[in-house]
Design a protein around this motif. Sequence first.
Motif, PDB file in Angstrom:
ATOM      1  N   SER A 157       0.883  -1.067  -0.015  1.00  0.00           N
ATOM      2  CA  SER A 157       0.171  -0.097   0.103  1.00  0.00           C
ATOM      3  C   SER A 157       0.766   1.441   0.104  1.00  0.00           C
ATOM      4  CB  SER A 157      -0.924  -0.010   1.211  1.00  0.00           C
ATOM      5  OG  SER A 157      -0.256  -0.059   2.424  1.00  0.00           O
ATOM      6  N   THR A 158       2.153   1.016   0.425  1.00  0.00           N
ATOM      7  CA  THR A 158       2.694   2.179   0.422  1.00  0.00           C
ATOM      8  C   THR A 158       4.110   2.251  -0.406  1.00  0.00           C
ATOM      9  OG1 THR A 158       4.095   1.413   2.342  1.00  0.00           O
ATOM     10  CG2 THR A 158       2.161   3.054   2.730  1.00  0.00           C
ATOM     11  N   GLY A 159       4.385   0.920  -1.361  1.00  0.00           N
ATOM     12  CA  GLY A 159       5.413   0.667  -2.027  1.00  0.00           C
ATOM     13  C   GLY A 159       6.819   0.309  -1.331  1.00  0.00           C
ATOM     14  N   GLY A 160       6.519  -0.041  -0.054  1.00  0.00           N
ATOM     15  CA  GLY A 160       7.587  -0.611   0.697  1.00  0.00           C
ATOM     16  C   GLY A 160       8.071   0.235   1.833  1.00  0.00           C
ATOM     17  N   ARG A 161       7.650   1.647   1.811  1.00  0.00           N
ATOM     18  CA  ARG A 161       7.973   2.481   2.826  1.00  0.00           C
ATOM     19  C   ARG A 161       7.127   2.306   4.061  1.00  0.00           C
ATOM     20  NH1 ARG A 161      10.525   7.727   2.835  1.00  0.00           N
ATOM     21  NH2 ARG A 161      10.556   7.795   0.818  1.00  0.00           N
TER      22      ARG A 161
ATOM     23  N   GLU B 213      12.432   2.611   4.295  1.00  0.00           N
ATOM     24  CA  GLU B 213      12.395   2.019   2.981  1.00  0.00           C
ATOM     25  C   GLU B 213      12.643   0.587   2.965  1.00  0.00           C
ATOM     26  OE1 GLU B 213      11.019   2.864  -0.020  1.00  0.00           O
ATOM     27  OE2 GLU B 213      11.505   5.068  -0.040  1.00  0.00           O
ATOM     28  N   HIS B 214      11.815  -0.378   2.695  1.00  0.00           N
ATOM     29  CA  HIS B 214      12.174  -1.681   2.753  1.00  0.00           C
ATOM     30  C   HIS B 214      12.342  -2.405   1.251  1.00  0.00           C
ATOM     31  CE1 HIS B 214      10.189  -1.186   6.470  1.00  0.00           C
ATOM     32  NE2 HIS B 214      10.665  -2.213   7.254  1.00  0.00           N
ATOM     33  N   GLN B 215      13.264  -2.647   0.870  1.00  0.00           N
ATOM     34  CA  GLN B 215      13.697  -2.985  -0.490  1.00  0.00           C
ATOM     35  C   GLN B 215      13.610  -4.402  -0.806  1.00  0.00           C
ATOM     36  OE1 GLN B 215      17.434  -1.404  -1.809  1.00  0.00           O
ATOM     37  NE2 GLN B 215      16.787   0.831  -1.560  1.00  0.00           N
TER      38      GLN B 215
END
Length: 83
Positions: free
Chosen positions: A33-37, A44-46
């Motif tokens: 929902s947040t693009g990994g952030r 940021e979760h890569q």
Amino acid sequence: MELEVQCPKCNWEPDGEAYWSCHACSLEWDVFSTGGRCPRCGLEHQYTECIGWAGGCDELSPHLDWYNGLDASLQEINIERTN
Ligand SMILES: [Zn+2]
Ligand SMILES: [Zn+2]
């Protein structure tokens, strides 16, 4: 956003539940929902884990690999891999 999201390794599709928790602040949320952030601390979760107990394979994949049909130019804007 109409992007299709599925595990690049086993094709498991997340259903919008809060399966993931932040490495820094332990908040549980839907990472897509947040693009990994993380919505709380901004980390940021890569890499995103496939949720084994929800039907996935437990493997870790780069977050952007989960998005089906993501435009290549968009990936270049969003990610700079330094490692
Ligand atoms: Zn956090
Ligand atoms: Zn998987």
